[in-house]
Motif scaffolding. Structure first.
Motif, short mmCIF file in Angstrom:
data_model
loop_
_atom_site.label_atom_id
_atom_site.label_comp_id
_atom_site.label_asym_id
_atom_site.label_seq_id
_atom_site.Cartn_x
_atom_site.Cartn_y
_atom_site.Cartn_z
N THR A 189 0.83 -1.20 0.00
CA THR A 189 0.00 0.00 0.00
C THR A 189 0.86 1.25 0.00
OG1 THR A 189 -1.68 -1.16 1.28
CG2 THR A 189 -1.84 1.23 1.22
N LEU B 209 -4.50 9.88 -9.30
CA LEU B 209 -5.33 8.71 -9.60
C LEU B 209 -6.38 9.05 -10.65
CD1 LEU B 209 -5.93 7.17 -6.07
CD2 LEU B 209 -4.36 6.40 -7.83
N LEU C 72 -7.02 7.37 -14.31
CA LEU C 72 -8.33 6.86 -14.67
C LEU C 72 -8.84 7.50 -15.96
CD1 LEU C 72 -10.83 5.19 -14.01
CD2 LEU C 72 -11.64 7.05 -12.58
N GLU D 285 -9.10 -2.13 -13.86
CA GLU D 285 -8.07 -1.94 -12.84
C GLU D 285 -7.93 -0.46 -12.46
OE1 GLU D 285 -6.51 -4.20 -11.18
OE2 GLU D 285 -7.39 -5.87 -12.29
N ALA D 286 -8.02 0.43 -13.47
CA ALA D 286 -7.91 1.87 -13.18
C ALA D 286 -9.07 2.35 -12.33
CB ALA D 286 -7.85 2.66 -14.49
N GLU E 123 -10.76 0.47 -10.29
CA GLU E 123 -10.59 -0.11 -8.97
C GLU E 123 -9.71 0.76 -8.08
OE1 GLU E 123 -11.80 -2.75 -7.33
OE2 GLU E 123 -13.20 -3.08 -8.97
N ILE E 124 -8.74 1.46 -8.71
CA ILE E 124 -7.84 2.31 -7.92
C ILE E 124 -8.63 3.38 -7.17
CG2 ILE E 124 -5.97 4.01 -8.09
CD1 ILE E 124 -4.87 2.48 -10.43
N THR E 125 -9.64 3.94 -7.83
CA THR E 125 -10.39 5.04 -7.22
C THR E 125 -11.68 4.58 -6.55
OG1 THR E 125 -11.52 5.49 -9.32
CG2 THR E 125 -9.49 6.68 -8.90
N GLN F 65 -13.92 3.22 -3.65
CA GLN F 65 -13.86 3.21 -2.19
C GLN F 65 -15.14 2.64 -1.64
OE1 GLN F 65 -13.06 7.01 -0.46
NE2 GLN F 65 -10.91 7.02 -1.05
#
Length: 771
Positions: free
Chosen positions: A180, A188, A192, A301-302, A304-306, A308
């Motif tokens: 992490t 981010l 995205l 995947e992109a 998923e990064i943002t 929450q």
């Protein structure tokens, strides 16, 4: 940059990072306090207390590192209170909880975290006074009640307990910490956005594969038909050979020989071309499948990064309600569901302010005082529920409900009539649904007194604006004496949406599907005129009916059809439903919504643009604005006549656009063609001048800042040529200085429009005046 500047820049960066960390720790402590207060005899109260203690301890250490001594001092005092609770020198009490919640609020004020502040205090409590209160509590309180104190727990001594906990956390955290890192939201979002842009590449590859397959089909059909002609030509050759003409025989044989040679060569050529096209189409389809899989994975995947957990937003509301209820003398419980739902972080950020407004509304307007509830036979404790769920895989449904008094429609009506003096007669005929929708109008409120919580009539207007900006919808249901529910439907991500592609004239438009209530075909004979407005009945409900072309300012086209029918789309916003007629329904697609940028931000009825699967640029309609515009269109009996009159066709005026930006060029072309003009484009001034000398144009629209020849130079060249003396020139540019304007007029421009103030209606009006 000197050493002092570098240190200040580093401190600013560290404090920005610290604020994100502090928000997490404050949230942890707030949730722990609410949990302890709700169930003081819970079997896991020691774990809850330890969680809060660690969060405060971490916040104290981090605040010292970024030079926040007041936060460090407050945390140290709270640590002492938590220690007292753990060793039972302090007991749980309402006074203690109130002070600790006030402390959380003070930390939020220092760090400017509005989500933990229900309403700003008239005067901010000084840190020194807060520390005295905390220290006074430590010195004054003793254990007076076995029931309210935390009982002894068979555990090692406190230092050993802390070491054991630290060791356990290090088992827990070794792997997660290594995987992490903290990255700024802006970075981010940039990643995205780039990933979402790849959707266009995927769609383009798909379209190329389709076109290659179609080319192969056409070539194959040509070959089949060509081969089928060979017997006919042979017969022709034999027939002509029987008609002997010595003077023409050689010539005839020569031509027939050429035809036969071509036909003999043709199939071989077509076979080679078919083989090549088939091979290319197979490769294109393979490349599309590979690219589609890679792009889908990248986007997934992109995103998923943002993504929450919704709990990061929902968990702030129990503390918010507690504070508001305490200030108003009300008892309120909060029910949360759906905290595990994962949503785009940008959606959560957008929703924060609207939800705070809705929760304040529930507390202030909805839930009654305990004695008033008991007089109605209700429980003295009110209830607010916030439930979140996923709908159809691409949208979320958020329901905020209270079991309070409901919305007083008579007060809404009176407030609306005060805000709009001419509204009194209009409200008399409104339905319950229409009256309820007035709560979204700015200035309309059921509170006659303006407080720090509500009464200004702006909160729900803000909620509506934000929800519609996100291409979502909001609806309200209320029942007198039983409560109110707000239903919000929103996309899971910001930029991608499902859109219905419709056609108006030669231009395509996209309508977000979440605003579409129904698509249907109407019989022109069923159109009625009600209150001087064309209307249509759908399932025994009457809705206004307007032509979408007219609302968008496109030329009025009368239609003559034998079937006397039209296609209509029923669109809905938070306040109204209106049926719009369109020329054709083309497709439903998932599209990537792009903003028009600051230069074109004021184009009414358009929220953005997107590239469709065929590569064409299409505007995305702003449905709430579209409905507001439609309500201002004065349509009645002429709507019916528009479908039966046949007016003579007129020759379109031709316009040449000179613009080096491909996006601006395509968008400008789309706007002008939608207004009925024949449009040609050029990439700069020199290209425009070349086309101007070979074709006829009635007007020029040009940018100024372009390569090879700018707009000023183009205008000067036009005015220097006697053939173009009276040709109108409109300059549309980002250059807005007085000198630039004067330069444009001096070289001969008829109009000068600044892109920062660009309005498509203004441009069309100027062009119509000049033509």
């Amino acid at each position: 940059m000197n050493q002092t500047d570098r240190q200040e820049a580093l401190l600013k960066h560290l404090r920005s990072t610290f604020k994100v960390e502090a928000q997490e720790h404050i949230g942890t402590v707030s949730r722990a306090l609410l949990q302890l207060e709700k169930d003081q005899e819970s079997s896991n109260r020691f774990e809850v207390l330890d969680t809060a203690f660690r969060a405060v301890h971490s916040l104290k250490g981090a605040s010292s590192a970024v030079n926040y001594p007041e936060i460090s001092s407050i945390c140290h005092a709270v640590e002492n209170i938590f220690s007292g609770l753990r060793n039972q020198s302090l007991s749980l009490s309402t006074e203690l909880f109130n002070l600790l919640h006030k402390t959380i609020r003070q930390l939020a004020l220092i760090l400017e975290l509005p989500e933990y502040i229900a309403s700003p205090p008239a005067e901010q409590l000084r840190v020194s006074d807060l520390l005295k209160l905390l220290q006074g509590l430590l010195g004054a309180q003793t254990v007076t009640s076995k029931e309210k104190s935390l009982p002894k727990k068979e555990t090692p001594s406190q230092p050993q307990l802390e070491r054991t906990k630290e060791t356990q956390d290090s088992e827990k955290n070794d792997t997660s910490t290594a995987k992490t890192i903290r990255v700024s939201v802006d970075k981010l979002n940039a990643v995205l956005l780039q990933a979402e842009e790849m959707l266009l590449v995927k769609q383009t590859n798909q379209q190329n594969a389709i076109q290659l397959r179609e080319s192969y089909r056409i070539a194959s059909e040509w070959g089949v038909r060509l081969v089928s002609l060979r017997p006919d030509l042979r017969f022709l050759q034999q027939f002509l050979e029987t008609t002997y003409d010595p003077n023409k025989q050689d010539l005839l044989e020569h031509h027939l020989s050429r035809i036969v040679d071509f036909l003999e060569w043709g199939p071989n050529f077509l076979e080679e071309m078919e083989t090549l096209l088939l091979d290319l189409s197979h490769k294109a389809e393979h490349n599309y499948r590979v690219a589609a899989a890679m792009i889908d994975n990248l986007q997934r995947e992109a995103i998923e990064i943002t993504i929450q957990s919704a709990s990061t937003l929902l968990d702030i509301f129990p503390a918010l309600v507690r504070q508001l209820a305490l200030e108003q003398g009300k008892n309120i419980e909060v029910s949360l569901k759906g905290g595990s739902v994962e949503i785009d972080q940008r959606i959560l950020e957008y929703l924060k302010t609207p939800l705070i407004h809705l929760i304040r509304n529930c507390v202030d307007h909805g839930i009654e005082l305990p004695e008033a509830r008991q007089a109605k036979g209700k429980s003295a404790t009110g209830r607010i529920s916030i439930h979140l769920s996923v709908r159809s895989g691409s949208h979320i449904e958020l329901v905020i409900s209270d079991d309070g008094a409901g919305i007083n429609l008579q007060k809404i009506k009176s407030s609306a009539e005060k805000v709009v003096n001419s509204f009194a007669q209009q409200t008399e005929n409104l339905t319950v649904e229409e009256l309820t929708s007035l709560i979204y109008q700015p200035g309309v409120s059921t509170n006659s007194i303006i407080t720090d919580i509500s009464g200004r009539g702006l909160g729900l207007a803000i909620v509506k604006d934000v929800v519609e900006k996100l291409n979502g919808t909001i609806n309200v249901q209320t029942e007198d004496g039983k409560g109110t529910s707000f239903l919000l439907q929103l996309p899971l991500t910001v930029d991608r949406l499902r859109g219905l592609v419709i056609q108006l004239g030669a231009q395509n438009y996209v309508i977000p599907v979440n605003h579409i209530a129904r698509i249907f075909q109407i019989d022109i004979r069923d159109i009625e005129t009600i209150q001087n407005r064309s209307s249509i009945s759908i399932n025994q409900q009457i809705f206004p009916l307007v032509q979408l072309k007219e609302v968008l300012g496109m030329p009025h086209q009368n239609i003559n059809t034998s079937e006397q029918t039209a296609i209509a789309v029923l669109l809905s916003s938070a306040t109204h439903k209106i049926a719009f007629t369109v020329d054709r329904i083309l497709d439903e697609q998932e599209v990537l919504a792009k903003s028009l940028g600051p230069q074109l931000v004021r184009i009414r009825n358009i929220s953005g643009a997107t590239l469709l699967q065929d590569g064409s640029l299409s505007p995305i309609l702003n449905v709430p604005e579209l409905i507001d515009s439609a309500l201002k269109v004065n349509q009645s009996n002429h709507f019916r006549s528009a479908f039966v009159k046949d007016e003579p066709q007129t020759v379109k005026k031709s316009i040449l656009i000179a613009e080096d930006s491909i996006t601006s060029r395509i968008l400008m072309k789309s706007i002008l063609e939608s207004s009925g003009y024949a449009v040609e484009t050029s990439v700069d001034g020199l290209d425009a001048l070349t086309k101007l000398r070979s074709q006829h144009f009635d007007l020029i629209v040009s940018d100024v800042d372009m390569p090879r020849m700018n707009g000023f130079g183009l205008t000067a060249k036009i005015r220097a040529d006697k053939k173009f003396t009276h040709l109108p020139v409109v300059l549309v540019t980002a250059l807005d200085s007085r000198e630039d304007r004067e330069h444009g007029i001096n070289v001969g421009a008829n109009a000068y429009i600044v892109k920062g103030n660009f309005d498509q209606t203004n441009l069309i009006e100027i062009i119509r005046r000049l033509l």
